[in-house]
Motif scaffolding. Sequence first.
Motif, short mmCIF file in Angstrom:
data_model
loop_
_atom_site.label_atom_id
_atom_site.label_comp_id
_atom_site.label_asym_id
_atom_site.label_seq_id
_atom_site.Cartn_x
_atom_site.Cartn_y
_atom_site.Cartn_z
N LEU A 33 23.37 37.84 47.11
CA LEU A 33 23.39 37.11 48.38
C LEU A 33 24.78 37.10 49.01
CD1 LEU A 33 21.63 35.45 50.29
CD2 LEU A 33 22.25 33.43 48.97
N GLY A 34 25.81 36.87 48.21
CA GLY A 34 27.16 36.71 48.76
C GLY A 34 28.04 37.93 48.66
N GLY A 35 27.58 38.97 47.97
CA GLY A 35 28.39 40.16 47.81
C GLY A 35 29.36 40.03 46.65
N PRO A 36 30.23 41.03 46.49
CA PRO A 36 31.17 41.06 45.37
C PRO A 36 32.02 39.79 45.29
CG PRO A 36 31.18 43.16 46.50
CD PRO A 36 30.37 42.22 47.35
N ALA A 37 32.33 39.40 44.04
CA ALA A 37 33.11 38.18 43.83
C ALA A 37 33.77 38.24 42.46
CB ALA A 37 32.19 36.95 43.92
N THR A 38 34.73 37.36 42.28
CA THR A 38 35.37 37.21 40.97
C THR A 38 34.63 36.11 40.20
OG1 THR A 38 36.90 35.49 41.71
CG2 THR A 38 37.61 37.79 41.97
N SER A 39 34.89 36.05 38.90
CA SER A 39 34.26 34.99 38.10
C SER A 39 34.73 33.62 38.55
CB SER A 39 34.53 35.20 36.62
OG SER A 39 35.91 35.16 36.35
N THR A 40 35.97 33.52 39.01
CA THR A 40 36.50 32.24 39.50
C THR A 40 35.75 31.80 40.75
OG1 THR A 40 38.67 32.75 38.60
CG2 THR A 40 38.57 31.04 40.30
N THR A 41 35.56 32.72 41.69
CA THR A 41 34.83 32.41 42.92
C THR A 41 33.40 32.01 42.60
OG1 THR A 41 36.18 34.02 44.10
CG2 THR A 41 34.16 33.32 45.18
N LEU A 42 32.76 32.76 41.70
CA LEU A 42 31.38 32.45 41.33
C LEU A 42 31.28 31.10 40.63
CD1 LEU A 42 30.32 36.00 40.15
CD2 LEU A 42 29.36 34.76 42.10
N ALA A 43 32.24 30.80 39.77
CA ALA A 43 32.24 29.51 39.06
C ALA A 43 32.32 28.36 40.06
CB ALA A 43 33.39 29.45 38.06
N GLN A 44 33.18 28.50 41.07
CA GLN A 44 33.29 27.46 42.09
C GLN A 44 32.00 27.34 42.88
OE1 GLN A 44 36.74 28.90 44.16
NE2 GLN A 44 38.18 27.91 42.77
N ARG A 45 31.44 28.48 43.26
CA ARG A 45 30.22 28.49 44.07
C ARG A 45 29.03 27.87 43.32
NH1 ARG A 45 28.61 34.25 46.04
NH2 ARG A 45 30.81 34.24 46.50
N LEU A 46 28.97 28.13 42.00
CA LEU A 46 27.83 27.68 41.21
C LEU A 46 28.12 26.41 40.40
CD1 LEU A 46 26.58 31.15 39.93
CD2 LEU A 46 25.78 29.84 41.91
N ASP A 47 29.30 25.83 40.62
CA ASP A 47 29.70 24.59 39.96
C ASP A 47 29.60 24.70 38.43
OD1 ASP A 47 30.71 22.01 39.93
OD2 ASP A 47 28.72 21.08 39.97
N THR A 48 30.25 25.71 37.90
CA THR A 48 30.33 25.90 36.46
C THR A 48 31.76 26.29 36.12
OG1 THR A 48 29.31 27.03 34.57
CG2 THR A 48 29.62 28.34 36.57
N ASN A 49 32.03 26.61 34.86
CA ASN A 49 33.42 26.97 34.52
C ASN A 49 33.60 28.48 34.44
OD1 ASN A 49 33.32 27.94 31.62
ND2 ASN A 49 32.31 25.94 31.40
N THR A 50 34.83 28.91 34.64
CA THR A 50 35.16 30.32 34.70
C THR A 50 34.87 31.04 33.38
OG1 THR A 50 36.86 29.84 36.33
CG2 THR A 50 36.97 31.97 35.28
N GLY A 51 35.10 30.37 32.26
CA GLY A 51 34.86 30.99 30.95
C GLY A 51 33.39 31.35 30.78
N ALA A 52 32.51 30.42 31.10
CA ALA A 52 31.07 30.69 30.99
C ALA A 52 30.66 31.78 31.97
CB ALA A 52 30.27 29.41 31.24
N THR A 53 31.20 31.72 33.17
CA THR A 53 30.87 32.72 34.18
C THR A 53 31.29 34.12 33.72
OG1 THR A 53 31.12 31.07 35.93
CG2 THR A 53 31.22 33.37 36.60
#
Length: 194
Positions: free
Chosen positions: A34-54
């Motif tokens: 849906l949102g296109g390419p992203a980093t794990s940090t960006t995805l973690a923020q977007r999905l309200d989770t932590n970067t390690g799990a992402t």
Amino acid sequence: MANSRHDPGGQLDSARLRCLAHPLRSRLLGALRLGGPATSTTLAQRLDTNTGATSYHLRRLEEVGLVEELVDRGTARERWWQAAHGFTSWNETDFESNPTDQAAVEWLTGHHRQLISSWRDDWLATRHDYSTAWREVAGVSDFHLDLTPAQLKALHDDLLEVLDRYSAVGPSDSHDAQHVVVLIEGFPARNLRL
């Protein structure tokens, strides 16, 4: 990322099915589509989770070929990810002989049903925020046809060809353009309740 809805790359095998039957992994793949390419940090923020799990779950998705790293876009400290295919499909009859695969199919089917329901609910709750032009063309229709399995497959294939045509056009530069969800469902309905 594949543009064609007929691209076989998004077909789930047992390994992909089992990998994707996980709440965060499904959400990560959906967010990248849906949102296109992203980093794990960006995805973690977007999905309200932590970067390690992402990061961990992105690597699991990469192992089965559902996501891929954009090596030319990343740095030594930052990896960029994208969905490897524009869609995911599966045929549940391919997994009938394995109970673990059947459980994964049930989870994915239920998860998808909940997503679709939330999309419809969101549209209904916010439709008055859209222009009259959008409210006139958006909606849900149901058609009742008497078909054989072969006819239903042909109908489905025809509808996918139409969607391919529109997805090939690409995003519009018009200020009126919106992201649109098109749902196609076709199934036997022996006992309709109204």
